[in-house]
Design a protein around this motif. Structure first.
Motif, PDB file in Angstrom:
ATOM      1  N   GLY A 101       5.656   7.772   0.697  1.00 14.10           N
ATOM      2  CA  GLY A 101       4.656   6.887   1.281  1.00 14.10           C
ATOM      3  C   GLY A 101       4.840   6.633   2.754  1.00 14.10           C
ATOM      4  O   GLY A 101       3.975   6.020   3.391  1.00 14.10           O
ATOM      5  N   GLY A 107      -0.494   6.964   0.264  1.00 13.14           N
ATOM      6  CA  GLY A 107      -0.325   5.640  -0.336  1.00 13.14           C
ATOM      7  C   GLY A 107       0.164   5.706  -1.771  1.00 13.14           C
ATOM      8  O   GLY A 107       0.050   6.734  -2.453  1.00 13.14           O
ATOM      9  N   VAL A 114      -4.526   1.047   8.136  1.00 13.17           N
ATOM     10  CA  VAL A 114      -4.022   2.040   7.191  1.00 13.17           C
ATOM     11  C   VAL A 114      -3.959   1.439   5.784  1.00 13.17           C
ATOM     12  O   VAL A 114      -4.376   2.069   4.801  1.00 13.17           O
ATOM     13  N   SER A 115      -3.461   0.219   5.677  1.00 13.01           N
ATOM     14  CA  SER A 115      -3.342  -0.426   4.363  1.00 13.01           C
ATOM     15  C   SER A 115      -4.711  -0.685   3.745  1.00 13.01           C
ATOM     16  O   SER A 115      -4.907  -0.473   2.543  1.00 13.01           O
ATOM     17  N   THR A 164      -6.249   2.606   2.553  1.00 14.95           N
ATOM     18  CA  THR A 164      -5.497   3.096   1.398  1.00 14.95           C
ATOM     19  C   THR A 164      -5.789   2.280   0.146  1.00 14.95           C
ATOM     20  O   THR A 164      -6.036   2.832  -0.943  1.00 14.95           O
ATOM     21  N   SER A 189       0.802  -1.228   0.000  1.00 13.97           N
ATOM     22  CA  SER A 189       0.000   0.000   0.000  1.00 13.97           C
ATOM     23  C   SER A 189       0.831   1.273   0.000  1.00 13.97           C
ATOM     24  O   SER A 189       0.405   2.294  -0.560  1.00 13.97           O
ATOM     25  N   HIS A 190       2.031   1.254   0.637  1.00 16.21           N
ATOM     26  CA  HIS A 190       2.794   2.487   0.809  1.00 16.21           C
ATOM     27  C   HIS A 190       4.256   2.404   0.371  1.00 16.21           C
ATOM     28  O   HIS A 190       4.962   3.410   0.405  1.00 16.21           O
ATOM     29  N   ARG A 250      -8.972   2.876  -1.509  1.00 18.71           N
ATOM     30  CA  ARG A 250      -8.973   4.101  -2.318  1.00 18.71           C
ATOM     31  C   ARG A 250      -8.249   3.891  -3.638  1.00 18.71           C
ATOM     32  O   ARG A 250      -8.738   4.303  -4.694  1.00 18.71           O
ATOM     33  N   THR A 251      -7.076   3.263  -3.601  1.00 12.81           N
ATOM     34  CA  THR A 251      -6.276   3.096  -4.820  1.00 12.81           C
ATOM     35  C   THR A 251      -6.702   1.888  -5.656  1.00 12.81           C
ATOM     36  O   THR A 251      -6.409   1.826  -6.846  1.00 12.81           O
ATOM     37  N   ALA A 308      -3.580   7.640   4.325  1.00 11.14           N
ATOM     38  CA  ALA A 308      -4.303   7.135   3.152  1.00 11.14           C
ATOM     39  C   ALA A 308      -3.937   7.921   1.907  1.00 11.14           C
ATOM     40  O   ALA A 308      -3.795   7.355   0.809  1.00 11.14           O
ATOM     41  N   ARG A 309      -3.750   9.225   2.054  1.00 11.35           N
ATOM     42  CA  ARG A 309      -3.378  10.064   0.909  1.00 11.35           C
ATOM     43  C   ARG A 309      -1.927   9.845   0.486  1.00 11.35           C
ATOM     44  O   ARG A 309      -1.560  10.150  -0.655  1.00 11.35           O
TER      45      ARG A 309
END
Length: 534
Positions: A457, A510, A379-380, A383, A80-81, A386-387, A507-508
């Motif tokens: 990230g 990621g 968090v993952s 995120t 995710s990051h 969203r992605t 989240a933003r």
């Protein structure tokens, strides 16, 4: 051998693996410590702890079925990051995992001190002979984990059946032998108030016991049918653990002699206190049960120590496979075991016994480190939702109300981390700063700078860790042993707002196009061929 891990783990093996982690030394010491901290309200502490872990279990149920990878606790942040966040979290995860097996070895030695004196001091600290005994146990845990995973899970399955049977038998036997309902109102239901309940959740062994659910998460890469089996194993093991610990806490409180409570719950004392359930059985004339409990005091923690070693080597393996560390950690033995990780876990586990030579000292660090790492799953999930929208990338198991559930799980985890207290926060922060400095020096020497790191990230992890550390140190003296600058209410409000802000920022931050995650979720749709059953 450098091939992939063998998918030999079935649903029963996964459930028993997680239950093997949940039912260890926590049941031997947790009800006593929780009662001393919170009195009868310790039942609420177990409920809060179970609720927190169940939220995280739901989050992992979606993530591990969509991305069934070994070492999921660090593999998921990488998806995710990026690599830098996964690297930082691997340090935290390593701290929690490497201290789990030493905690179980210490528990065995502490209980053994009841019949083989001199292993532990009156304060619960290991003596020299106790330390050597704990090291020998760690060596045994490591040796067993050089076997193929299906054999380790078979051994764990047999041990776990015993580990579940003895606590259940204890609860039934004590309930039938003696139960004093008035104990639940002696000195008040919550004699130490809300602070006592929160303290019990974080420092008495409640959260430490529940964190054993991670075993199925770490074995996700070895599950035969991850889409079907992982949600059942992860969520089912937590529910069973919650019910078992609620029953044990209830019968423990009810079985106490009212005379043992004469000076209050905080000064609870009776013969056999260092082995509370066995001590109670002896005082009640149930020698047969006491014998079983002394046997179980070796079997339960040792079994948990064995299964804990399935996670730590796989963390090393995942770090090697994900490119987070160099060296032979991604190599497998002929039995499909990350053998270098097993050896490293043993050596480092022995080192950790030196500064943390008591059960309660170890579990505070384990609990806080575990929740720091588990919180990253929230968090993952947020995120990746969203992605990688579920409309385009359907998950094998889709968590209803995923965003609010993951957000609540993250907030609750942060609360418990702060409740472990300023001292634990200081230890973890110092550890992270030292490792971060060494890592920065290494990257500078090897690569001449930090441009290759995916800093975009991971930058938010610094204010996140710093914020938790500051809140623990500014918290009320009766809860976090902080300066008292923040009251209970003020701490709660600030912590909620802080957690929400970190979630939004994280989240933003990621990866905008998580290509590896997209490839992984596509792979997870493929049916895994049937292998040898466990």
């Amino acid at each position: 051998m450098s091939g992939g891990l063998k998918r030999d783990a079935g649903v029963l093996g996964l459930i028993l693996a997680s239950l093997g982690g949940i039912v260890g030394s926590g049941w031997l010491f947790g009800p006593l410590n929780a009662a001393k901290s919170a009195g009868p309200a310790s039942l609420i502490a177990w409920a809060i702890g179970g609720f927190a872990i169940l939220l995280l279990a739901f989050v992992y149920a979606e993530l591990t079925t969509a991305f069934p990878r070994a070492g999921a606790v660090i593999a998921l942040p990488k998806l995710s990051h990026g690599k830098l966040l996964a690297t930082v979290m691997s340090w935290v995860v390593l701290l929690g995992y490497l201290t789990s097996a030493p905690a179980e070895a210490t528990a065995v030695v502490t209980y053994a001190n009841n019949y083989y004196h001199g292993l532990v001091s009156p304060g619960g600290v290991l003596s020299q002979s106790g330390f050597l005994a704990a090291v020998a146990l760690l060596a045994m845990f490591a040796l067993i984990n050089t076997l193929a995973i299906r054999l380790v899970l078979r051994i764990n399955g047999i041990v776990t059946i015993w580990k579940l049977a003895i606590p259940a038998l204890t609860a039934i036997a004590l309930l039938l032998a003696r139960f004093h309902p008035r104990n639940f109102t002696a000195h008040g239901f919550a004699p130490h108030g809300v602070a006592g309940i929160f303290s019990a959740v974080a420092t008495s062994g409640v959260i430490y016991a529940y964190t054993g659910f991670r075993q199925a998460v770490e074995l996700a890469g070895e599950s035969r049918h991850p889409k079907r089996d992982l949600p059942i194993a992860i969520i089912g093991s937590v529910v069973i653990g919650c019910l078992l610990y609620a029953a044990l806490q209830t019968v423990f409180i009810g079985a106490l002699s009212p005379h043992a409570l004469a000076q209050g719950w905080g000064k609870l004392h009776f013969t056999g206190l260092s082995g509370p359930f066995a001590g109670l059985a002896t005082l009640m004339g149930m020698s047969w049960l006491a014998v079983l409990l002394y046997i179980d005091s070796a079997v339960s923690p040792a079994g948990t120590g064995i299964i804990a070693y399935t996670s730590t080597p796989r963390l090393f393996y995942a770090a090697g496979r994900e490119g987070l560390v160099r060296g032979p950690f991604a190599r497998l033995s002929g039995a499909g075991v990350p053998i270098v990780g097993v050896l490293a876990a043993f050596v480092i586990g022995v080192i950790f016994l030196l500064p943390l030579p008591s059960w309660r000292a170890i579990i505070k660090v384990v609990s806080a480190a575990a929740l720091l790492s588990y919180g990253m799953a929230s968090v993952s999930l947020i995120t990746l939702r969203r992605t990688m929208p579920v409309a385009r990338y359907p998950r094998p198991f889709q968590l209803p109300l995923a965003i609010p559930v993951a957000g609540l799980a993250f907030i609750v985890a942060n609360f418990i981390i702060v409740w472990t207290g300023a001292h634990t926060a200081n230890v973890i922060m110092l550890y992270v700063l030292i490792v971060a400095a060494l890592y920065a020096i290494t990257q500078r020497v090897m690569y001449g700078g930090f441009g290759h790191l995916e800093i975009a990230g991971a930058w938010w992890i610094a204010p996140y860790f710093a914020g938790l550390w500051a809140l623990a140190n500014l918290g009320p003296k009766n809860l976090t042993a902080g300066t008292g600058a923040l009251s209970d209410a003020a701490l709660s409000v600030v912590l909620v707002l802080f957690s929400v802000a970190i979630l939004i920022i994280a989240a933003r931050a990621g990866l905008p196009d998580p290509a590896e995650a997209k490839a992984s979720i596509a792979t997870s749709q493929v049916q895994i061929p049937t292998a040898t059953k466990i």
